[in-house]
Scaffold this active site. Structure first.
Site, PDB file in Angstrom:
ATOM      1  N   GLU A  70      42.165  60.143  50.343  1.00 27.92           N
ATOM      2  CA  GLU A  70      41.726  60.023  48.951  1.00 27.92           C
ATOM      3  C   GLU A  70      40.460  60.848  48.824  1.00 27.92           C
ATOM      4  O   GLU A  70      39.618  60.863  49.745  1.00 27.92           O
ATOM      5  CB  GLU A  70      41.485  58.570  48.563  1.00 27.92           C
ATOM      6  CG  GLU A  70      42.701  57.667  48.707  1.00 27.92           C
ATOM      7  CD  GLU A  70      43.906  58.135  47.915  1.00 27.92           C
ATOM      8  OE1 GLU A  70      43.715  58.816  46.880  1.00 27.92           O
ATOM      9  OE2 GLU A  70      45.045  57.855  48.334  1.00 27.92           O
ATOM     10  N   HIS A  78      47.827  54.856  45.868  1.00 29.98           N
ATOM     11  CA  HIS A  78      46.626  55.703  45.892  1.00 29.98           C
ATOM     12  C   HIS A  78      45.543  55.138  46.787  1.00 29.98           C
ATOM     13  O   HIS A  78      44.357  55.411  46.571  1.00 29.98           O
ATOM     14  CB  HIS A  78      46.078  55.958  44.481  1.00 29.98           C
ATOM     15  CG  HIS A  78      46.815  57.036  43.754  1.00 29.98           C
ATOM     16  ND1 HIS A  78      46.747  58.357  44.100  1.00 29.98           N
ATOM     17  CD2 HIS A  78      47.661  56.972  42.701  1.00 29.98           C
ATOM     18  CE1 HIS A  78      47.495  59.066  43.279  1.00 29.98           C
ATOM     19  NE2 HIS A  78      48.057  58.247  42.434  1.00 29.98           N
ATOM     20  N   ASP A 100      49.531  54.515  51.417  1.00 31.98           N
ATOM     21  CA  ASP A 100      50.308  55.730  51.161  1.00 31.98           C
ATOM     22  C   ASP A 100      50.831  56.332  52.461  1.00 31.98           C
ATOM     23  O   ASP A 100      51.946  56.859  52.514  1.00 31.98           O
ATOM     24  CB  ASP A 100      49.459  56.756  50.412  1.00 31.98           C
ATOM     25  CG  ASP A 100      49.171  56.324  48.975  1.00 31.98           C
ATOM     26  OD1 ASP A 100      49.696  55.273  48.573  1.00 31.98           O
ATOM     27  OD2 ASP A 100      48.431  57.032  48.278  1.00 31.98           O
TER      28      ASP A 100
END
Length: 599
Positions: free
Chosen positions: A36, A176, A181
């Protein structure tokens, strides 16, 4: 008889042939990683905020790695809404100088896997280089790239991680957050490996180079490309009744068309198209830009069944700010020459409605469709008026001067300066995110992104379509890399009117004059609508804005507002490039680094 030496050689050759089959997938240790970040480009200053990874071999999870990362900068509210990672969450997290070495130690000796690997691996390599750290020679597997070769529209609507996770029945929903993920990507990887196993793909090398099979019938049609030139242009596949099946473009017509009859063409629908095709027509073009424009026009004209994009440029929507005593915003299908202000075009009605909602969230103009006279008859206020979302001119709640001032601000946001909309919705998103109401904030995020992109697009298109003529040139390198000949394009009201290449030794001024005289006559279109399709004008704009362009002549003023919407695009485009869909953030993880071997 075979001698001992011959038997040894034979055994060695047999063993070598077996080894050359590649490394069995069941023996490969994969490290599936996800990041991220605060934006879409590490080179542009974006930072990593979380690293998540899962190590697997033979279908078994060997260990997991997760850490938040302190980016040493504010996380934009837009990104916080997308990821659920806030400034407070990363305040005590380790910096990238500590997090990266820990990850590299965890991933040592594995094959790196990521969904859209250039993004994740690009960030990791950037910070390794920044730290003066040697990047390990990882082999990299991109599940997004592999999915595009394996997945059909019957399997999933697209190759986003969220769509693939659903298609393969992953028990983990992408949200997210890096570790979740990465876990979902593991299930996608295993799902594709299982599917390809039935097609004889059992080694890492076979997995990396997999492409759909080409039939003998397809190969036999290679002769269809032989008459085409090695030159830029447009090609049209036709069936036995001369109907256009597919339109494409290339800088080298013969090489590109030949690729449809080889293993380099991996799209299954293209294999079907090639099976139907009986001839290929080529249209040679002076420049690559002319070829791209011709392609768009031919697709719009013929609407070939195997082209998915650009077939219906007429199916667009606009947002209109009306000209009447009490102006309002409305969604319309075409632009009229009525002195109204327009935003668009939008290829999707859903996107246009999001943009309209962003404007209504910021400016309380009336939303009713009634035609109100200058002095409307008194009516009881509507629900929107009671919610303070409408100035309600119909019941006399506002005078015409106050209403006109709001409309002026709205018009200014549409045409010149979108800051009021951006600031209002960013503030609303930040408040909702602070209350962990991420789904509601996400709705406003999507509305703001739709508005910013639409405003930027309208401003850029309008700037060019206002100009009766723009003549520009760029020197294109020849195949050896040396400076080549000058390409010249004549653009009128946003439409490509002529294209040419100045011959060696020719008088450049005389050539350009002749090209302008022979160019297509183009009449202006009303409002922001270009004299061509919006897609064509955007291609022309990209060429005009590319490095090395020389403006030969400009008739009119080609300018965009300094404070326009384009300057707000960076953060929205970074999120728009995300390969996932926003889902609820049910899994709120702590700040500590997690390194949990599975027992």
């Amino acid at each position: 008889m075979i001698s001992g030496a011959q038997r040894a050689t034979s055994r060695w050759e047999s063993q070598r042939s077996f080894d050359e089959l590649g490394r069995p997938l069941r023996d490969i240790t994969f490290c599936v990683v996800d990041l991220e970040t605060t934006g879409g480009s590490a080179e542009g200053g974006a930072m990593i905020t979380e690293i998540g990874a899962v190590k697997v071999r033979g279908g078994e999870v060997l260990g997991e790695f997760q850490t938040l990362v302190n980016p040493r900068t504010e996380i934009p509210a837009f990104i916080a809404v997308l990821t659920g990672i806030t400034n407070g969450m990363v305040a005590d997290a380790p910096p990238i100088e500590s997090a990266l070495p820990a990850f590299l130690e965890f991933a040592a000796g594995t094959v790196l896997v990521a969904h859209n690997a250039p993004f994740d691996v690009g960030f990791l390599k950037h910070f390794a280089e920044q730290q003066g750290r040697a990047w390990p020679r990882f082999e990299v597997l991109d599940t997004a790239k592999l999915a595009r070769r394996v997945i059909t529209r019957d399997d999933a609507p697209n190759c986003k991680l969220s769509s693939l996770a659903k298609a393969f029945g992953s028990p983990v929903t992408p949200n997210h957050r890096a570790l979740e993920d990465a876990r979902a990507t593991v299930h996608v990887l295993h799902g594709m490996m299982e599917r390809l196993g039935g097609l004889g793909v059992h080694t890492l090398e076979e997995l990396q180079t997999f492409s759909s099979r080409v039939t003998a019938a397809q190969r036999r049609k290679r002769h269809l490309a032989e008459a085409l030139p090695h030159a830029p242009g447009v090609y049209l596949f036709r069936d036995e009744r001369a109907r256009v099946l597919y339109v494409g473009t290339s800088r080298d017509l013969r090489s590109r068309v030949r690729s449809y009859f080889t293993a380099s063409e991996t799209r299954s629908r293209m294999g079907e198209m090639v099976g139907i095709a009986s001839r290929v027509d080529g249209i040679e073009c002076a420049t690559a830009l002319e070829a791209e424009v011709r392609e768009l026009r031919l697709i719009a004209e013929h609407k070939p069944r195997y082209n998915r994009r650009s077939r219906f440029p007429e199916k667009v929507h606009f947002i209109k700010l009306t000209r009447e005593p009490w102006p309002r915003l409305s969604l319309v299908r075409r632009v009229l020459d009525d002195d109204a202000d327009y935003l668009g075009p939008f290829s999707s009605k859903k996107t246009a409605e999001k943009c309209l909602a962003a404007l209504h969230d910021t400016f309380p103009v009336r939303q009713c469709s009634d035609k109100l006279p200058k002095a409307p008859a008194r009516k009881s206020p509507c629900v929107l008026a009671e919610m303070d979302r409408c100035l309600s001119p119909c019941d006399g709640s506002v005078d015409d001067a106050t209403y006109a001032a709001v409309v002026r601000q709205l018009r200014d946001s549409l045409l010149r300066r979108p800051d009021e909309v951006v600031e209002a919705i960013n503030a609303r998103m930040a408040a909702l995110a602070a209350d962990e109401r991420f789904e509601e904030a996400g709705i406003h995020r999507d509305r703001l992104a739709a508005f910013v992109r639409a405003a930027a697009r309208t401003q850029r298109l309008s700037a060019l379509t206002r100009c009766p003529e723009v003549v520009a040139a760029r020197r294109e390198p020849d195949p050896t890399g040396r400076a080549g000949r000058w390409e010249v394009h004549v653009v009128r009201y946003g439409r490509l009117a002529a294209a040419g290449v100045i011959p060696p030794g020719a008088d450049a001024r005389a050539y350009v004059t002749t090209l302008r005289l022979s160019a297509e006559t183009v009449s202006p279109a009303p409002g922001p609508t270009p004299a061509a399709t919006a897609e064509e004008t955007e291609k022309v704009l990209r060429w005009l804005e590319s490095p090395g362009i020389r403006l030969v002549d400009v008739d009119g003023e080609w300018t965009c507002p300094v404070a326009g919407a384009t300057r707000h695009l960076a953060v929205h485009d970074a999120v728009g490039q995300s390969r996932l869909s926003l889902v609820p953030f049910a899994d709120r993880r702590g700040l500590s680094t997690v390194h949990q071997p599975t027992r």
